[in-house]
Design a protein around this motif. Structure first.
Motif, PDB file in Angstrom:
ATOM      1  N   GLU A 185       0.854  -1.194   0.000  1.00 45.09           N
ATOM      2  CA  GLU A 185       0.000   0.000   0.000  1.00 45.09           C
ATOM      3  C   GLU A 185       0.888   1.241   0.000  1.00 45.09           C
ATOM      4  O   GLU A 185       1.776   1.375   0.856  1.00 45.09           O
ATOM      5  CB  GLU A 185      -0.906   0.010   1.229  1.00 45.09           C
ATOM      6  CG  GLU A 185      -1.912  -1.126   1.279  1.00 45.09           C
ATOM      7  CD  GLU A 185      -3.061  -0.943   0.308  1.00 45.09           C
ATOM      8  OE1 GLU A 185      -3.269   0.198  -0.179  1.00 45.09           O
ATOM      9  OE2 GLU A 185      -3.754  -1.946   0.031  1.00 45.09           O
ATOM     10  N   ALA A 186       0.637   2.113  -0.936  1.00 42.26           N
ATOM     11  CA  ALA A 186       1.406   3.364  -1.034  1.00 42.26           C
ATOM     12  C   ALA A 186       0.449   4.471  -1.428  1.00 42.26           C
ATOM     13  O   ALA A 186       0.447   4.970  -2.564  1.00 42.26           O
ATOM     14  CB  ALA A 186       2.538   3.227  -2.044  1.00 42.26           C
ATOM     15  N   ALA A 191       2.672   8.444   0.711  1.00 45.78           N
ATOM     16  CA  ALA A 191       3.571   7.350   0.348  1.00 45.78           C
ATOM     17  C   ALA A 191       3.583   7.050  -1.141  1.00 45.78           C
ATOM     18  O   ALA A 191       4.411   6.260  -1.600  1.00 45.78           O
ATOM     19  CB  ALA A 191       3.186   6.085   1.115  1.00 45.78           C
ATOM     20  N   ALA A 192       2.690   7.676  -1.891  1.00 46.45           N
ATOM     21  CA  ALA A 192       2.586   7.350  -3.314  1.00 46.45           C
ATOM     22  C   ALA A 192       3.892   7.593  -4.059  1.00 46.45           C
ATOM     23  O   ALA A 192       4.258   6.830  -4.957  1.00 46.45           O
ATOM     24  CB  ALA A 192       1.452   8.148  -3.946  1.00 46.45           C
ATOM     25  N   ALA A 249       6.769   7.079  -3.107  1.00 45.41           N
ATOM     26  CA  ALA A 249       7.775   6.065  -2.780  1.00 45.41           C
ATOM     27  C   ALA A 249       7.624   4.794  -3.604  1.00 45.41           C
ATOM     28  O   ALA A 249       8.506   3.934  -3.572  1.00 45.41           O
ATOM     29  CB  ALA A 249       7.699   5.712  -1.296  1.00 45.41           C
ATOM     30  N   SER A 250       6.530   4.663  -4.340  1.00 46.44           N
ATOM     31  CA  SER A 250       6.274   3.438  -5.106  1.00 46.44           C
ATOM     32  C   SER A 250       7.450   3.107  -6.017  1.00 46.44           C
ATOM     33  O   SER A 250       7.934   3.959  -6.767  1.00 46.44           O
ATOM     34  CB  SER A 250       5.006   3.591  -5.946  1.00 46.44           C
ATOM     35  OG  SER A 250       3.869   3.675  -5.130  1.00 46.44           O
ATOM     36  N   ALA A 297      10.794   7.114   2.331  1.00 46.11           N
ATOM     37  CA  ALA A 297      10.615   6.627   0.971  1.00 46.11           C
ATOM     38  C   ALA A 297      11.297   5.288   0.721  1.00 46.11           C
ATOM     39  O   ALA A 297      10.947   4.577  -0.233  1.00 46.11           O
ATOM     40  CB  ALA A 297      11.126   7.657  -0.029  1.00 46.11           C
ATOM     41  N   MET A 321       9.723   0.098   4.488  1.00 41.25           N
ATOM     42  CA  MET A 321       8.483  -0.665   4.387  1.00 41.25           C
ATOM     43  C   MET A 321       8.017  -1.003   5.803  1.00 41.25           C
ATOM     44  O   MET A 321       8.811  -1.455   6.635  1.00 41.25           O
ATOM     45  CB  MET A 321       8.698  -1.949   3.600  1.00 41.25           C
ATOM     46  CG  MET A 321       7.423  -2.744   3.357  1.00 41.25           C
ATOM     47  SD  MET A 321       6.390  -1.997   2.082  1.00 41.25           S
ATOM     48  CE  MET A 321       7.321  -2.466   0.615  1.00 41.25           C
ATOM     49  N   ASN A 355       1.339   5.178   5.759  1.00 40.18           N
ATOM     50  CA  ASN A 355       1.240   5.883   4.479  1.00 40.18           C
ATOM     51  C   ASN A 355       1.164   7.399   4.669  1.00 40.18           C
ATOM     52  O   ASN A 355       1.699   8.168   3.862  1.00 40.18           O
ATOM     53  CB  ASN A 355       0.009   5.418   3.704  1.00 40.18           C
ATOM     54  CG  ASN A 355       0.184   4.106   2.962  1.00 40.18           C
ATOM     55  OD1 ASN A 355      -0.724   3.666   2.256  1.00 40.18           O
ATOM     56  ND2 ASN A 355       1.328   3.457   3.092  1.00 40.18           N
ATOM     57  N   ARG A 364       5.601   3.214   2.820  1.00 40.18           N
ATOM     58  CA  ARG A 364       4.797   2.141   2.247  1.00 40.18           C
ATOM     59  C   ARG A 364       4.512   1.074   3.306  1.00 40.18           C
ATOM     60  O   ARG A 364       5.276   0.922   4.263  1.00 40.18           O
ATOM     61  CB  ARG A 364       5.546   1.489   1.076  1.00 40.18           C
ATOM     62  CG  ARG A 364       5.600   2.339  -0.180  1.00 40.18           C
ATOM     63  CD  ARG A 364       6.615   1.794  -1.169  1.00 40.18           C
ATOM     64  NE  ARG A 364       7.985   2.104  -0.737  1.00 40.18           N
ATOM     65  CZ  ARG A 364       9.086   1.688  -1.369  1.00 40.18           C
ATOM     66  NH1 ARG A 364       8.969   0.918  -2.443  1.00 40.18           N
ATOM     67  NH2 ARG A 364      10.281   2.025  -0.923  1.00 40.18           N
ATOM     68  N   SER A 415      10.139  -6.534  -4.783  1.00 40.97           N
ATOM     69  CA  SER A 415      10.484  -5.116  -4.662  1.00 40.97           C
ATOM     70  C   SER A 415      11.981  -4.876  -4.743  1.00 40.97           C
ATOM     71  O   SER A 415      12.433  -3.746  -4.531  1.00 40.97           O
ATOM     72  CB  SER A 415       9.934  -4.560  -3.340  1.00 40.97           C
ATOM     73  OG  SER A 415       8.519  -4.695  -3.295  1.00 40.97           O
TER      74      SER A 415
END
Length: 234
Positions: free
Chosen positions: A16-17, A21-22, A24-25, A188, A191, A204, A209, A226
């Motif tokens: 989930e990001a 947190a988006a 950091a994807s 970033a 996890m 998040n 993430r 990942s």
């Protein structure tokens, strides 16, 4: 309602990001931060109650709307003593449930029903790969030493923050910010692993993430996907 109130719907074993947190994807993972209960060590409050209470009573006690059990846990996780937690429950929900909470706390060790299979080796493999391993858990201060006895892998973590000691608790932002500061984390490249979806949402919100945990094998696969260089399941 059985379980913690306010849990949002969230799939297990998915990275989930959302929100902060988006961005950091897809970035490399240099640190993994673990919750303890039902991630490294299984916790089952019903197991502590079985010797003295019927299944019907246990089901009612674990229904927060009936007994306030999880609300009481939240208070203790944020720094209230067991005595204060029992007194609060007695005042708000009555003697029956307060007496059961008192019994549960006195027999808390029976609720710790064993290590999560594969978790210890996963921590070991992450460390061998040069990945930082950390702990961030909601746990009542006076009960946490019992968990330490039952879960030796906690000693393998490079650092840990336990809510009852710092008087903050997940999913609140302040405890995640405390972890970032104390462990010198880059959000970033971190996890966070937890069995509760609300805590993944909290991670998040500070740019970390997260994965809602179900088992160590699937988590290992997600980390490898990942880019984390640890041994795969053959």
């Amino acid at each position: 309602m059985k379980g913690w109130p306010g849990e949002p719907d969230m799939a297990y074993d998915v990275i989930e990001a959302q929100g902060a947190a988006a961005s950091a994807s897809g970035k490399p993972i240099h640190d993994v931060m673990f919750d303890f209960g039902n991630v490294l060590l299984y916790w089952d409050p019903a197991a502590a109650l079985m010797p003295r209470y019927s299944q019907q009573t246990i089901d009612m006690f674990l229904d927060n709307d009936v007994s306030g059990f999880y609300d009481g846990n939240d208070l203790m996780d944020k720094g209230a003593t067991p005595e204060e937690g029992v007194a609060w429950l007695r005042r708000i929900h009555g003697d029956r449930w307060a007496d059961i909470l008192e019994y549960y706390l006195a027999n808390f060790e029976d609720s710790l029903v064993g290590p999560v299979p594969g978790a210890r080796v996963l921590v070991k493999d992450l460390k061998a790969a040069g990945v930082g391993v950390w702990g961030l858990s909601n746990w009542e201060r006076e009960l946490f030493p019992i968990a330490e006895r039952y879960c030796p892998v906690l000693d393998q973590l490079e650092g840990r923050i336990v809510s009852g000691y710092v008087r903050m608790r997940k999913p609140d932002r302040d405890i995640f910010e405390r972890a970032i500061h104390d462990f010198h984390l880059d959000p970033a490249s971190t996890m966070f692993i937890d069995d509760k979806s609300m805590n993944i949402v909290g991670a998040n919100a500070v740019g970390i993430r997260g994965v809602r945990f179900s088992n160590a094998t699937r988590l290992r696969e997600l980390l490898i996907e990942s880019g984390v260089d640890i041994p795969a399941v053959q």
